[in-house]
Design an enzyme around this catalytic site. Structure first.
Site, PDB file in Angstrom:
ATOM      1  N   LEU A 272     111.309  51.105  51.915  1.00  0.00           N
ATOM      2  CA  LEU A 272     110.523  51.694  50.822  1.00  0.00           C
ATOM      3  C   LEU A 272     109.291  52.425  51.344  1.00  0.00           C
ATOM      4  O   LEU A 272     108.672  53.187  50.608  1.00  0.00           O
ATOM      5  CB  LEU A 272     110.083  50.599  49.835  1.00  0.00           C
ATOM      6  CG  LEU A 272     111.213  49.849  49.116  1.00  0.00           C
ATOM      7  CD1 LEU A 272     110.648  48.708  48.273  1.00  0.00           C
ATOM      8  CD2 LEU A 272     112.020  50.801  48.240  1.00  0.00           C
ATOM      9  N   TYR A 475     117.868  24.989  59.825  1.00  0.00           N
ATOM     10  CA  TYR A 475     117.816  25.997  60.889  1.00  0.00           C
ATOM     11  C   TYR A 475     118.795  25.579  61.987  1.00  0.00           C
ATOM     12  O   TYR A 475     118.582  24.551  62.639  1.00  0.00           O
ATOM     13  CB  TYR A 475     116.372  26.017  61.389  1.00  0.00           C
ATOM     14  CG  TYR A 475     115.989  27.084  62.353  1.00  0.00           C
ATOM     15  CD1 TYR A 475     115.271  28.195  61.920  1.00  0.00           C
ATOM     16  CD2 TYR A 475     116.288  26.986  63.703  1.00  0.00           C
ATOM     17  CE1 TYR A 475     114.865  29.173  62.808  1.00  0.00           C
ATOM     18  CE2 TYR A 475     115.901  27.960  64.591  1.00  0.00           C
ATOM     19  CZ  TYR A 475     115.186  29.058  64.147  1.00  0.00           C
ATOM     20  OH  TYR A 475     114.786  30.022  65.034  1.00  0.00           O
TER      21      TYR A 475
HETATM   22  P1  FAD Z   1     109.906  43.970  63.497  1.00  0.00           P
HETATM   23  O1  FAD Z   1     110.893  43.183  64.199  1.00  0.00           O
HETATM   24  O2  FAD Z   1     109.121  44.968  64.302  1.00  0.00           O
HETATM   25  O3  FAD Z   1     110.436  44.630  62.207  1.00  0.00           O
HETATM   26  C1  FAD Z   1     111.241  43.915  61.316  1.00  0.00           C
HETATM   27  C2  FAD Z   1     111.582  44.800  60.116  1.00  0.00           C
HETATM   28  O4  FAD Z   1     110.403  45.046  59.368  1.00  0.00           O
HETATM   29  C3  FAD Z   1     112.100  46.174  60.497  1.00  0.00           C
HETATM   30  O5  FAD Z   1     112.997  46.615  59.525  1.00  0.00           O
HETATM   31  C4  FAD Z   1     110.873  47.055  60.463  1.00  0.00           C
HETATM   32  O6  FAD Z   1     111.195  48.394  60.227  1.00  0.00           O
HETATM   33  C5  FAD Z   1     110.097  46.436  59.325  1.00  0.00           C
HETATM   34  N1  FAD Z   1     108.641  46.555  59.464  1.00  0.00           N
HETATM   35  C6  FAD Z   1     107.873  46.089  60.474  1.00  0.00           C
HETATM   36  N2  FAD Z   1     106.579  46.391  60.232  1.00  0.00           N
HETATM   37  C7  FAD Z   1     106.547  47.041  59.037  1.00  0.00           C
HETATM   38  C8  FAD Z   1     105.512  47.621  58.256  1.00  0.00           C
HETATM   39  N3  FAD Z   1     104.233  47.584  58.642  1.00  0.00           N
HETATM   40  N4  FAD Z   1     105.856  48.214  57.092  1.00  0.00           N
HETATM   41  C9  FAD Z   1     107.136  48.264  56.675  1.00  0.00           C
HETATM   42  N5  FAD Z   1     108.152  47.753  57.386  1.00  0.00           N
HETATM   43  C10 FAD Z   1     107.851  47.145  58.546  1.00  0.00           C
HETATM   44  N6  FAD Z   1     110.946  34.576  61.539  1.00  0.00           N
HETATM   45  C11 FAD Z   1     110.342  33.737  60.692  1.00  0.00           C
HETATM   46  O7  FAD Z   1     110.094  34.094  59.554  1.00  0.00           O
HETATM   47  N7  FAD Z   1     110.022  32.472  61.072  1.00  0.00           N
HETATM   48  C12 FAD Z   1     110.246  32.020  62.329  1.00  0.00           C
HETATM   49  O8  FAD Z   1     109.905  30.884  62.650  1.00  0.00           O
HETATM   50  C13 FAD Z   1     110.864  32.914  63.251  1.00  0.00           C
HETATM   51  N8  FAD Z   1     111.110  32.531  64.529  1.00  0.00           N
HETATM   52  C14 FAD Z   1     111.701  33.404  65.392  1.00  0.00           C
HETATM   53  C15 FAD Z   1     111.931  33.009  66.718  1.00  0.00           C
HETATM   54  C16 FAD Z   1     112.519  33.878  67.611  1.00  0.00           C
HETATM   55  C17 FAD Z   1     112.790  33.451  69.017  1.00  0.00           C
HETATM   56  C18 FAD Z   1     112.861  35.194  67.208  1.00  0.00           C
HETATM   57  C19 FAD Z   1     113.471  36.156  68.170  1.00  0.00           C
HETATM   58  C20 FAD Z   1     112.614  35.604  65.909  1.00  0.00           C
HETATM   59  C21 FAD Z   1     112.049  34.714  64.991  1.00  0.00           C
HETATM   60  N9  FAD Z   1     111.798  35.093  63.675  1.00  0.00           N
HETATM   61  C22 FAD Z   1     111.198  34.222  62.801  1.00  0.00           C
HETATM   62  C23 FAD Z   1     112.187  36.430  63.200  1.00  0.00           C
HETATM   63  C24 FAD Z   1     111.085  37.493  63.317  1.00  0.00           C
HETATM   64  O9  FAD Z   1     110.060  37.093  64.182  1.00  0.00           O
HETATM   65  C25 FAD Z   1     110.548  37.809  61.941  1.00  0.00           C
HETATM   66  O10 FAD Z   1     111.552  38.475  61.219  1.00  0.00           O
HETATM   67  C26 FAD Z   1     109.251  38.629  61.901  1.00  0.00           C
HETATM   68  O11 FAD Z   1     108.770  38.585  60.593  1.00  0.00           O
HETATM   69  C27 FAD Z   1     109.418  40.069  62.330  1.00  0.00           C
HETATM   70  O12 FAD Z   1     108.136  40.620  62.500  1.00  0.00           O
HETATM   71  P2  FAD Z   1     107.886  41.823  63.504  1.00  0.00           P
HETATM   72  O13 FAD Z   1     106.453  42.210  63.387  1.00  0.00           O
HETATM   73  O14 FAD Z   1     108.363  41.492  64.861  1.00  0.00           O
HETATM   74  O15 FAD Z   1     108.790  42.947  62.844  1.00  0.00           O
END
Ligand code: FAD
Length: 554
Positions: A272, A475
């Site tokens: 969006l 999980y």
């Molecule tokens: P990205 O990976 O950079 O992006 C994710 C998505 O969001 C993409 O579609 C991107 O386009 C979009 N996006 C990013 N920033 C924006 C923005 N500013 N505006 C609009 N869209 C945006 N998740 C949890 O919720 N809890 C956990 O405990 C958890 N543990 C994890 C452990 C491991 C080892 C791994 C690999 C992942 C884990 N995750 C967990 C998943 C992940 O960390 C989450 O989904 C996290 O919220 C992604 O954030 P990011 O900043 O890395 O986003």
């Protein structure tokens, strides 16, 4: 790399030079050997160098490049191979396997690092005017293929890294709200808040390498969600750049202004627009923070206890219980000298045997308490009674504080496992309490059936991670010993079986990892075809040209 903006290693989790090792964990190698038959003391094949792999060239055209440079400056418009590769993938195990194999798919053609919301707005408009694709990038930690451009994408692809937008803009101390830029990583954000006596309390396992914008865009949940809520509860208002306009949602405790636009943005994965800042609930740093460890004779006893804890007056910060295999994994992964590893040799084993427990079935739990001394004492008393009523016993706070210190190191273990020919991944779901035990046993059985059918050794284990009034998130971690050419196929079969089991057992396709491309095939079963119709109509209406991270969710 851009100074001040963190970047993962291209082939794995976190920074170069930091990795998992088991030298000081003597029980770990025998544990893995016994479980899946792999000897982790064997030398591993060296990783390829990025320069040895064939990287598809950037298709960025001069006109768009000039526009982006005019907006953010040449330093902040990068199209080198390593930057493009690290922005082209998340950190799912499939991503890791593919980048290591040089299977790069459709990488972004350029990465731009805006410093202000105004720059973001001009970038989005320039990209849409050029009929290119824009993909917001936070920490790149998602595991659902939410960042990769569609395989056949012919248009230019622009990744927008929010990492320079990393400030806590303001704290409204009266309302306990903070206004924070979306590109801030977890530790940086908490450091800024805590310097003023506040915390947001959102701690996903990926905390160190994920951002506020990413959490909102994927509907993240942190390990302390029992007290602080999921990001959907924490995020009260936000600003989002859309083509030609900016969405501004003021922070409100609640509102009845029609279907919630805030909720539409939560989990929107860049479809969006680009979230530039958010207002979030913040809390005073608690006087006491303590994580107590408990044992139960079985996982089912632990589940029952968590269910009773959440409906009691003890408003705990977290309640987490691991099934029997995960409990053994935790023990085996403790340092020789650690309290965790020596727990069972300290006479507790005798107590368990005296109680008639089968040591193969025991389940370990951590329960977190926060607040004033009096409050924590009261909560611990209540939880102690519930634990005992469910046949469990407390073993103090030593193991809990160790868990607390080490919780962000575990993501590195997946790279280590992959080095040794094991595919490790996670899948999580939530169900009403009624189905909590059933979804656990049936999902473990579904994965095991695929291991058997494919003739591979594998293991699946689980913990309850987040509790709610009506149910809980469980999980699942799975590891497959398959280093053959068919490893990706094996992984796909196991992952499919687990996801389908979630749906079949009254669970959701994902409690907090989001949808991306990975979970998209289950959406019509998860929210019904009519739900998919509503989401699709929303995305098509906002983004008729399919310029905003197309192909994700539905
Ligand atoms: P990205 O990976 O950079 O992006 C994710 C998505 O969001 C993409 O579609 C991107 O386009 C979009 N996006 C990013 N920033 C924006 C923005 N500013 N505006 C609009 N869209 C945006 N998740 C949890 O919720 N809890 C956990 O405990 C958890 N543990 C994890 C452990 C491991 C080892 C791994 C690999 C992942 C884990 N995750 C967990 C998943 C992940 O960390 C989450 O989904 C996290 O919220 C992604 O954030 P990011 O900043 O890395 O986003």
């Amino acid at each position: 790399m851009i100074e001040g903006v963190k970047q993962h290693k291209w082939w794995g989790w976190g920074e170069e030079g930091k990795s998992y090792h088991h030298d000081d964990k003597p029980k770990f190698a025998p544990f893995v050997k016994n479980l899946v038959g792999v000897d982790i003391n064997e030398p591993v094949r060296p990783l390829p160098r990025l320069s040895d792999l064939e990287i598809p060239p950037s298709r960025l055209e001069a006109a768009l490049r000039d526009s982006l440079v005019a907006i953010s400056g040449a330093t902040y418009v990068q199209a080198d191979d390593e930057t493009r590769v690290t922005h082209g993938f998340g950190k799912g195990v499939r991503d890791l396997m593919r980048v290591r194999a040089g299977d790069f798919g459709r990488l972004p053609d350029v990465v731009v690092y805006p410093a202000t919301e105004d720059e973001v707005a001009r970038i989005v408009d320039a990209v849409v005017a050029a009929d290119a694709v824009v993909i917001p990038f936070g920490g790149g930690s998602n595991i659902v293929a939410a960042l990769e451009a569609e395989p056949g994408e012919q248009r230019q692809v622009v990744s927008v890294n929010l990492g320079r937008m990393n400030q806590v803009i303001a704290i409204d101390e009266h309302s306990s709200l903070a206004h924070i830029q979306a590109g801030v990583f977890g530790p940086d954000m908490e450091a800024q808040l805590q310097a003023r006596g506040w915390t947001m309390g959102h701690h996903p396992d990926s905390f160190v390498w994920s951002t506020l914008g990413g959490w909102i865009a994927t509907r993240s949940s942190g390990m302390q969600s029992d007290k602080y809520g999921d990001i959907a509860d924490i995020c009260r208002g936000l600003r989002m750049v859309m083509p030609g306009q900016i969405l501004s949602l003021r922070p409100l405790p609640s509102t009845s202004s029609g279907p919630s636009v805030r909720e539409m943005v939560l989990g929107s994965e860049g479809r969006l627009g680009i979230i530039t800042s958010a207002w979030v609930n913040v809390h005073r740093i608690p006087e006491v923070r303590e994580i107590q460890a408990y044992f139960f004779p079985t996982y089912e006893n632990g589940l029952k206890a968590c269910e009773q804890i959440v409906s009691s007056d003890a408003a705990v910060m977290m309640a987490r219980v691991s099934d029997a295999i995960e409990t053994k994994y935790i023990m085996a992964n403790g340092k020789q000298s650690s309290k965790l590893s020596s727990l069972l040799s300290k006479g507790i084993e005798k107590v368990m045997l005296a109680k008639g427990w089968d040591l193969e079935k025991i389940a370990m739990a951590f329960v977190g308490f926060e607040g004033s001394h009096n409050h924590v004492t009261y909560e611990k008393g209540l939880v102690g009674k519930i634990v005992r009523a469910n046949g469990g016993l407390g073993v103090g706070k030593g193991p809990g504080s160790l868990y607390d210190q080490k919780k962000y190191d575990t993501p590195y273990i997946r790279d280590f496992m992959l080095d040794h020919g094991m595919i490790c991944d996670v899948s999580e779901t939530s169900t009403p309490w009624r189905y909590a035990a059933e979804i656990h046993s049936k999902t473990v059985a579904a994965a095991q059936q695929v291991f058997d059918e494919r003739g591979v050794r594998g293991v699946v284990f689980c913990h309850l991670s987040h509790s709610y009034h009506s149910g809980a998130c469980q999980y699942f971690t799975f590891a497959i010993a398959d280093a053959s050419d068919g490893a990706m196929d094996t992984y796909d079969s196991v992952k499919r079986a687990i996801q389908q089991s979630f749906i079949d057992c009254h669970g959701t396709v994902s409690h907090h990892h989001g949808v991306g491309e990975e979970h998209s095939p289950w959406m019509d079963q998860d929210i019904s075809p009519a739900g998919v119709f509503i989401q699709r109509t929303l995305f098509e209406g906002v983004d008729p040209g399919r310029n905003l991270n197309p192909g994700k969710i539905v």
